[in-house]
Write an enzyme that holds these catalytic residues in place. Structure first.
Site, PDB file in Angstrom:
ATOM      1  N   SER A  57       0.753  -1.162  -0.210  1.00  0.00           N
ATOM      2  CA  SER A  57       0.129   0.098  -0.041  1.00  0.00           C
ATOM      3  C   SER A  57       0.864   1.299  -0.078  1.00  0.00           C
ATOM      4  CB  SER A  57      -0.748   0.079   1.243  1.00  0.00           C
ATOM      5  OG  SER A  57      -1.408   1.385   1.663  1.00  0.00           O
TER       6      SER A  57
ATOM      7  N   TYR B 253      -1.784  -0.652  10.293  1.00  0.00           N
ATOM      8  CA  TYR B 253      -2.004  -1.130   8.927  1.00  0.00           C
ATOM      9  C   TYR B 253      -0.764  -0.762   8.149  1.00  0.00           C
ATOM     10  CZ  TYR B 253      -3.846  -1.135   4.303  1.00  0.00           C
ATOM     11  OH  TYR B 253      -3.954  -1.545   2.857  1.00  0.00           O
TER      12      TYR B 253
HETATM   13  N1  LIG Z   1      -8.485  -0.527  -1.517  1.00  0.00           N
HETATM   14  C1  LIG Z   1      -7.515   0.118  -1.360  1.00  0.00           C
HETATM   15  O1  LIG Z   1      -7.542   1.581  -1.370  1.00  0.00           O
HETATM   16  C2  LIG Z   1      -6.378  -0.485  -0.982  1.00  0.00           C
HETATM   17  C3  LIG Z   1      -5.242   0.129  -1.159  1.00  0.00           C
HETATM   18  C4  LIG Z   1      -3.902  -0.350  -0.933  1.00  0.00           C
HETATM   19  C5  LIG Z   1      -3.769  -1.485  -0.503  1.00  0.00           C
HETATM   20  N2  LIG Z   1      -4.867  -2.116  -0.456  1.00  0.00           N
HETATM   21  C6  LIG Z   1      -4.654  -3.714  -0.143  1.00  0.00           C
HETATM   22  O2  LIG Z   1      -5.289  -4.558  -1.140  1.00  0.00           O
HETATM   23  C7  LIG Z   1      -5.728  -5.700  -0.446  1.00  0.00           C
HETATM   24  C8  LIG Z   1      -7.079  -5.852  -0.866  1.00  0.00           C
HETATM   25  O3  LIG Z   1      -8.122  -5.151  -0.152  1.00  0.00           O
HETATM   26  P1  LIG Z   1      -9.379  -4.566  -0.698  1.00  0.00           P
HETATM   27  O4  LIG Z   1      -9.441  -3.209  -0.637  1.00  0.00           O
HETATM   28  O5  LIG Z   1      -9.860  -5.288  -1.926  1.00  0.00           O
HETATM   29  O6  LIG Z   1     -10.241  -4.921   0.577  1.00  0.00           O
HETATM   30  P2  LIG Z   1     -11.532  -5.759   0.845  1.00  0.00           P
HETATM   31  O7  LIG Z   1     -12.451  -5.423  -0.388  1.00  0.00           O
HETATM   32  O8  LIG Z   1     -11.826  -5.599   2.164  1.00  0.00           O
HETATM   33  O9  LIG Z   1     -11.185  -7.378   0.443  1.00  0.00           O
HETATM   34  C9  LIG Z   1     -10.330  -7.913   1.572  1.00  0.00           C
HETATM   35  C10 LIG Z   1     -10.167  -9.501   1.179  1.00  0.00           C
HETATM   36  O10 LIG Z   1      -9.390 -10.223   2.099  1.00  0.00           O
HETATM   37  C11 LIG Z   1      -9.830 -11.155   2.864  1.00  0.00           C
HETATM   38  N3  LIG Z   1      -9.700 -11.547   4.177  1.00  0.00           N
HETATM   39  C12 LIG Z   1      -9.676 -10.827   5.040  1.00  0.00           C
HETATM   40  N4  LIG Z   1      -9.397 -11.248   6.244  1.00  0.00           N
HETATM   41  C13 LIG Z   1      -9.363 -12.540   5.996  1.00  0.00           C
HETATM   42  C14 LIG Z   1      -9.160 -13.700   6.709  1.00  0.00           C
HETATM   43  N5  LIG Z   1      -8.807 -13.863   7.761  1.00  0.00           N
HETATM   44  N6  LIG Z   1      -8.989 -14.929   5.827  1.00  0.00           N
HETATM   45  C15 LIG Z   1      -9.268 -15.193   4.553  1.00  0.00           C
HETATM   46  N7  LIG Z   1      -9.469 -13.883   3.721  1.00  0.00           N
HETATM   47  C16 LIG Z   1      -9.406 -12.597   4.666  1.00  0.00           C
HETATM   48  C17 LIG Z   1     -11.421 -11.065   2.311  1.00  0.00           C
HETATM   49  O11 LIG Z   1     -12.132 -12.117   2.246  1.00  0.00           O
HETATM   50  P3  LIG Z   1     -13.149 -12.777   3.128  1.00  0.00           P
HETATM   51  O12 LIG Z   1     -13.667 -11.851   4.131  1.00  0.00           O
HETATM   52  O13 LIG Z   1     -14.048 -13.459   2.276  1.00  0.00           O
HETATM   53  O14 LIG Z   1     -12.455 -13.670   3.869  1.00  0.00           O
HETATM   54  C18 LIG Z   1     -11.403 -10.174   1.086  1.00  0.00           C
HETATM   55  O15 LIG Z   1     -11.359 -11.043   0.019  1.00  0.00           O
HETATM   56  C19 LIG Z   1      -5.484  -5.798   0.749  1.00  0.00           C
HETATM   57  O16 LIG Z   1      -4.145  -6.419   1.142  1.00  0.00           O
HETATM   58  C20 LIG Z   1      -5.219  -4.228   1.224  1.00  0.00           C
HETATM   59  O17 LIG Z   1      -4.457  -3.764   2.250  1.00  0.00           O
HETATM   60  C21 LIG Z   1      -6.172  -1.903  -0.728  1.00  0.00           C
END
Ligand SMILES: NC(=O)c1ccc[n+]([C@@H]2O[C@H](COP(=O)([O-])OP(=O)(O)OC[C@H]3O[C@@H](n4cnc5c(N)ncnc54)[C@H](OP(=O)(O)O)[C@@H]3O)[C@@H](O)[C@H]2O)c1
Length: 250
Positions: free
Chosen positions: A139, A153
């Protein structure tokens, strides 16, 4: 067909990466806890791209042993794994010392300890195959120590970026292993993780944001801040500016 494992594919960036990478001709092993979402995604992809293979497994990343079992089960399904995208993550958190160690610990366990297990499991497969592409979703918050609810985070995201660089560093001395490592630093991209967050500068929609991520992955970039504008220059500013300036930017 080349095959990728994407973790945390049940929503947000993981689900959209799956759609876009499947459209480029890749088969997929998908895992997360919400398998109903993964099954829906599988149906959507197979309908859009008949012949594409998508395997789905339930996985809670707080169970280290299960990470190794599920990755090996995907290897059994497909015979080889060409790429692993370590994507699953959690955005919970509170300022340190305000009584919410539970939330900060949960984020640290999923974003760092479970990411370490995913990298270990992926590297075991890649070392045996002598090839593979490890992609780690960090990130832009990893550029610097961040305040309040994202302190933990941001620390986890700096941690996984360091692990990825460590593996890349090691691979420079292993000419017999064709293993690439990409660290992706996304800026704010719309997803479930940030739908209730009030301060999300330069937020972009999921589809274009993920298009920038997938382009960097396909290029095999060692490191990419995406979308490039504004996050390439912003990342540099965040990395080097005095904290007083960083505070105004994020
Ligand atoms: N969106 C942004 O702006 C952004 C920016 C920088 C980095 N990121 C990174 O991108 C990645 C994806 O995030 P996102 O924004 O797409 O968030 P999101 O929509 O909340 O998705 C998070 C995913 O992680 C899974 N997850 C969370 N805890 C888990 C656990 N204990 N076991 C298994 N799966 C788990 C969830 O699946 P289940 O709940 O179905 O298990 C879900 O599929 C993350 O690493 C985040 O830090 C996001």
């Amino acid at each position: 067909m080349p095959t990728t494992i994407i973790t945390g594919a049940s929503s947000g960036l993981g689900a959209e990466m799956t759609r876009q990478i499947a459209a480029r001709g890749w088969d997929h092993g998908l895992c997360a806890r919400r398998t109903d979402r993964l099954e829906e995604l599988r149906e959507e992809i197979v309908a859009a791209h008949p012949g594409r293979r998508v395997e789905v497994r339930a996985l809670d990343f707080t169970d280290d042993d299960a990470v190794f079992e599920v990755f090996l089960a995907f290897l059994d399904d497909f015979g080889t794994i060409d790429r692993v995208v370590v994507n699953a993550g959690l955005g919970k958190g509170a300022p340190l010392g305000t009584g919410r160690h539970d939330a900060n610990r949960q984020t640290a366990m999923v974003n760092f300890v479970a990411a370490l297990a995913q990298m270990e499991a992926a590297m075991e497969i890649f070392r045996a195959q002598k090839r593979g592409h490890l992609v780690v979703i960090s990130s832009v918050t990893a550029m610097r120590g961040m305040r309040k609810t994202i302190t933990t985070y941001a620390g986890t995201k700096a941690g996984v970026a360091s692990l990825a660089e460590g593996i890349r560093h090691e691979m420079l001395g292993e000419p017999d292993l064709d293993i690439r490592v990409s660290t992706i630093y996304p800026g704010y991209i719309r997803s479930e993780m940030n739908e209730r967050v009030s301060h999300t500068p330069f937020m972009v929609d999921t589809e274009p944001g993920v298009r920038a991520i997938v382009a960097a992955i396909e290029k095999g970039s060692a490191s990419a801040r995406v979308p490039t504008w504004p996050w390439l220059p912003m990342g540099t500013a965040l990395r080097h500016a005095p904290l007083g300036i960083v505070r105004k930017l994020m």
